[in-house]
Design a protein around this motif. Structure first.
Motif: not given
Length: 349
Positions: A157-170
């Motif tokens: 995955v592109n990590p920047a996009g994944a961080r945005s899409a999954l940020k509630e799971h940080q």
């Protein structure tokens, strides 16, 4: 003398037209010379950006709008990419890591334990930008009680996009992520867009804004290429075959899951799309690679050394992801859980 008078007349007429239309210089000077003229004030404010026609807006408003656009994009990047570091398990083998975009990419390759297939920490797949390895798994096929190894698969995955899409799971633990239906619901989304709304100005302002951004580009102050990537989660499934599989068997296997999902989404039109998609499959030998690339609601397929083929169908892209991450994954629950092993590493600092 007659020619001189004619030239003087033409210049006079031209000046009268300029005064009537309101030149760029008039637009810049009038606020200083005519403080009491309400109509002039109105024309010299940002209101003219949205109300004046082509050519009547002072050029510096375009630059101001360009600067405002960059500011909004910068704030969006800050919002969509949290800066907080996350704590991960001490036993996680992420390697030394390489810093990219303010975050540390794990550099250790991942080895699928059953087949011993190794996947590098990054891969471009069908994209010009490298993707980060998120997890690996193996596809097993049970025949008469015996499990046969079909292929090993890695998810990039592109990590920047994944961080945005999954940020509630940080900050969420891996064990919790593997049973979190919300996470897998996001993984089956073929878009994962985070869109921005900007008011659309008239053509004159768009032109000046373009000039402004071009000048920035010329002096190497360009907008980072990963701005759009941070608004989108790109996914690539890389399948490495461990045994020879004929085209007919491969088509039968994928058609089993895709046709049902596409018929539910689009009716018989969906079945037709699946048939066209499966026509691009081929015989696979041990060691060969099959790539599925999902981006912007489209699905691209690359069979070993053949040319990639793109299908602009969000339903097909989502159906493919549902085979791996859906509530009832065709490939099995173990594959689904193992492909997200490095989700906690998305926020490493």
């Amino acid at each position: 003398q007659r020619a001189s008078r004619e030239v003087t007349r033409v210049i006079s007429v031209d000046l009268q037209k300029r005064r009537a239309m309101g030149s760029v210089e008039d637009g810049m000077r009038k606020p200083l010379l005519n403080d009491g003229d309400d109509d002039t004030k109105k024309k010299s404010t940002c209101y003219s950006i949205f109300c004046n026609g082509l050519g009547t807006t002072p050029f510096y408003y375009g630059y101001a709008y360009g600067a405002l656009t960059l500011l909004v994009l910068y704030l969006a990047m800050k919002t969509l990419s949290p800066e907080e570091a996350t704590t991960v398990a001490a036993s996680a083998d992420y390697g030394d890591g390489v810093v990219r975009g303010g975050y540390r990419w794990p550099t250790a390759p991942m080895v699928e334990p059953i087949s011993k297939t190794s996947f590098p920490f990054e891969s471009k797949g069908l994209s010009p930008e490298a993707g980060m390895l998120l997890g690996v798994a193996i596809r097993l096929k049970k025949v008469v009680g015996v499990n046969f190894k079909v292929y090993a698969v890695g998810l990039y995955v592109n990590p920047a996009g994944a961080r945005s899409a999954l940020k509630e799971h940080q900050g969420e633990a891996l064990d919790s992520l593997r049973t979190n239906s919300k996470l897998f619901s996001k993984m089956t989304n073929s878009n994962n867009f985070r869109s921005l709304f900007l008011p659309i100005p008239p053509p004159s302002v768009i032109f000046h804004c373009f000039v402004f951004l071009h000048l920035l580009d010329c002096v190497c102050l360009r907008v980072p290429n990963n701005v759009t990537q941070q608004l989108l989660c790109r996914k690539t499934l890389e399948l490495r075959f461990l045994r020879s599989v004929g085209k007919e068997k491969l088509v039968e296997t994928f058609n089993e899951g895709l046709a049902v999902r596409m018929r539910k989404a689009l009716g018989m039109q969906g079945v037709t799309i699946v048939e066209e998609f499966l026509n691009h499959f081929g015989d696979m030998s041990a060691g060969q690679t099959l790539i599925f690339h999902i981006e912007k609601g489209s699905l691209s397929i690359k069979v070993h050394n053949k040319e990639a083929v793109k299908f602009s169908s969000p339903e097909l892209a989502s159906s493919m992801l549902d085979l791996y991450f859906g509530e009832q994954p065709t490939v099995g629950e173990d594959v689904k859980k193992n492909l997200i092993e490095r989700v906690p590493a998305l926020w490493l600092k």
